[in-house]
Design an enzyme around this catalytic site. Structure first.
Site, PDB file in Angstrom:
ATOM      1  N   SER A 135     -22.147 -47.074  10.091  1.00 14.19           N
ATOM      2  CA  SER A 135     -22.991 -46.724   8.453  1.00 14.19           C
ATOM      3  C   SER A 135     -23.187 -48.664   8.481  1.00 14.19           C
ATOM      4  CB  SER A 135     -21.802 -46.591   7.724  1.00 14.19           C
ATOM      5  OG  SER A 135     -22.374 -46.795   6.419  1.00 14.19           O
ATOM      6  N   LYS A 161     -26.666 -45.119  10.422  1.00 17.23           N
ATOM      7  CA  LYS A 161     -26.864 -44.682   9.026  1.00 17.23           C
ATOM      8  C   LYS A 161     -27.275 -45.985   8.117  1.00 17.23           C
ATOM      9  CE  LYS A 161     -23.369 -43.659   5.670  1.00 17.23           C
ATOM     10  NZ  LYS A 161     -22.028 -42.593   5.402  1.00 17.23           N
ATOM     11  N   LYS A 163     -27.569 -47.608   4.359  1.00 21.97           N
ATOM     12  CA  LYS A 163     -27.561 -47.371   2.942  1.00 21.97           C
ATOM     13  C   LYS A 163     -28.761 -47.622   2.180  1.00 21.97           C
ATOM     14  CE  LYS A 163     -23.001 -46.623   2.749  1.00 21.97           C
ATOM     15  NZ  LYS A 163     -22.460 -45.550   2.083  1.00 21.97           N
ATOM     16  N   ASP A 188     -28.076 -42.865   3.243  1.00 24.45           N
ATOM     17  CA  ASP A 188     -26.813 -42.706   2.409  1.00 24.45           C
ATOM     18  C   ASP A 188     -27.108 -43.471   1.003  1.00 24.45           C
ATOM     19  OD1 ASP A 188     -24.631 -42.003   0.963  1.00 24.45           O
ATOM     20  OD2 ASP A 188     -23.305 -42.904   2.447  1.00 24.45           O
ATOM     21  N   GLU A 213     -27.900 -38.514   2.936  1.00 22.10           N
ATOM     22  CA  GLU A 213     -26.594 -38.141   2.460  1.00 22.10           C
ATOM     23  C   GLU A 213     -26.550 -38.571   0.862  1.00 22.10           C
ATOM     24  OE1 GLU A 213     -23.633 -40.456   4.663  1.00 22.10           O
ATOM     25  OE2 GLU A 213     -21.969 -39.874   3.290  1.00 22.10           O
ATOM     26  N   ASP A 238     -21.257 -35.729   0.263  1.00 15.40           N
ATOM     27  CA  ASP A 238     -20.424 -36.361   0.492  1.00 15.40           C
ATOM     28  C   ASP A 238     -19.581 -36.355  -0.844  1.00 15.40           C
ATOM     29  OD1 ASP A 238     -18.652 -38.746   0.660  1.00 15.40           O
ATOM     30  OD2 ASP A 238     -19.630 -40.165   1.337  1.00 15.40           O
ATOM     31  N   LYS A 262     -14.207 -36.468   4.109  1.00 12.71           N
ATOM     32  CA  LYS A 262     -13.377 -37.529   4.258  1.00 12.71           C
ATOM     33  C   LYS A 262     -11.959 -36.997   3.776  1.00 12.71           C
ATOM     34  CE  LYS A 262     -16.940 -40.755   2.992  1.00 12.71           C
ATOM     35  NZ  LYS A 262     -17.864 -41.859   1.971  1.00 12.71           N
ATOM     36  N   GLY A 290     -16.426 -42.256   6.670  1.00 13.52           N
ATOM     37  CA  GLY A 290     -15.522 -43.334   6.641  1.00 13.52           C
ATOM     38  C   GLY A 290     -15.306 -43.990   5.214  1.00 13.52           C
TER      39      GLY A 290
END
Ligand code: OSB
Ligand code: MG
Length: 369
Positions: A135, A161, A163, A188, A213, A238, A262, A290
């Site tokens: 990420s 991934k 952000k 995400d 996400e 998530d 998670k 994570g």
């Protein structure tokens, strides 16, 4: 399980480089560790709560309070036969999954060590290695992001991934896709958008992302149904999935096609396995998310990821991406194929390094029955 005493600690560790999401930037981690002592055996847990209440309602401070004043007293006062009993015992505490998980996962580690078995085996895992992605947070410029993506692909990570947030989305994804046309790519949003942004998500379809996400609100399932209907890219939830019932509702209403699990968000291994099983029964793949964990949380994530339906690369990556020196031996390493090998020692398989932990501890409290 006869519990003698439980230790709470807060450790503080700077991140190797800042990690920025749509809700803010983290430079230093404040992490709570739970150590459970039982007749000469010790089990370790880690709270995944972030420093402030911006991912969900929890923070390091609330997790300490809930653990010290509610979770640990219950765990010490009530006879527990096995870790799932703790999950039942903690259910009346509403929310605060990350605080509850820290104690629940420590009991799992303890139980695994008592029986001399690896935790991944006790949980029912069958994988020998887990597939890793990374990420990558919001950067100062697209150029810097491209350099980081390049570095991680070169290191062998199987998917990237990135952000996103309003103002750091379409152009960024377009440029990363242009430079890395064949890579597994996803983004995400950490709840930075609303249904008013539906056109943006339609335009993202072109870039063949594996998934998007948590595009919409952290406590929403309903609006995600409408978004999923409007786009081709699978939505992965998530923040919105706190237990197996949430997962069932989201899947049955087609609010998402993938779920990230998670441990902290779902309050521990017992519920994580339930979410995993509900998803498997509906042919919905899962992967392990994570929360910038230190070694103990990371080791628990690895053990959980051995379950069969963790069939997509997760966000669990090498210790050195986060910390100059992690608190476990060995540190978590990822091979050139982007995989972490499961260790077969008892419990989480990695040994907490007490000397190292002591060096970063800022407060400790011992609780007894
Ligand atoms: O939403 O997955 C998230 C980090 C902090 C808070 C939320 C998230 C993340 C990550 C990083 O994406 C995952 C990791 O590398 O630990
Ligand atoms: Mg996320």
């Amino acid at each position: 399980m006869k519990l003698d005493q439980i230790e709470l600690r807060e450790i503080q560790m700077p991140l190797v480089s800042f990690f920025e999401t749509s809700f803010g930037r983290t430079t230093q981690r404040r992490i709570i560790l739970v150590r459970i002592f039982s007749e000469g055996v010790v089990g370790w847990g880690e709270a995944t709560s972030p420093e402030g209440p911006f991912y969900n309602h929890e923070s390091t401070g609330t997790a300490w309070h809930i653990l010290r004043d509610f979770v640990i007293p219950r765990v010490l006062q009530t006879p527990i036969q096995s870790p799932p009993d703790a999950a039942v015992l903690l259910k009346p505490i509403r929310g605060h999954g990350m605080a509850k998980a820290a104690a629940e996962i420590a009991l799992w580690d303890l139980r695994a060590r008592q029986s001399g078995k690896p935790l991944h085996q006790l949980l029912g895992g069958s994988r020998r290695s887990i597939d890793c992605g990374v990420s990558i947070g919001i950067q100062q410029s697209i150029g810097e992001l491209l350099k980081k993506v390049e570095k991680e692909i070169h290191a062998g990570y199987q998917r990237i991934k990135i952000k996103i947030k309003p103002g750091w989305d379409l152009d960024v994804v377009r440029e990363v896709r242009r430079q890395f046309p064949a890579s597994l790519l996803m983004c995400d949003a950490n709840s930075a958008y609303t249904l008013r942004d539906i056109d943006l998500f339609k335009r993202l379809d072109e870039f063949k992302l594996m998934m998007i996400e948590q595009p919409l609100a952290w406590n929403d399932i309903i609006d995600h149904i409408q978004l999923q209907r409007a786009i081709q890219t699978p939505i992965c939830l998530d923040e919105s999935i706190l237990d197996a019932e949430d997962a069932r509702k989201a899947i049955e209403s087609d609010a998402c096609r993938i779920i990230n699990i998670k441990l902290g968000r779902v309050a521990g291994h017992t519920e994580a396995k339930r979410v995993h099983d509900v998803c498997a029964a509906h042919s919905i793949p899962v992967w392990c998310g994570g929360m910038l964990e230190a070694g103990i949380g990371r080791a628990h994530n690895i053990a959980m990821s051995a379950l069969q339906n963790f069939s997509l690369p997760g966000d669990v990556s090498a210790s050195k991406r986060y910390f100059h020196r992690d608190i476990i031996d060995p540190e978590v390493e990822v091979d050139s194929q982007g995989r972490i090998q499961l260790l077969d020692g008892p419990g989480i398989g990695f040994e907490p390094n007490l000397q190292r932990i002591d060096a970063v501890t800022v407060r400790t409290e011992m609780l007894r029955p």
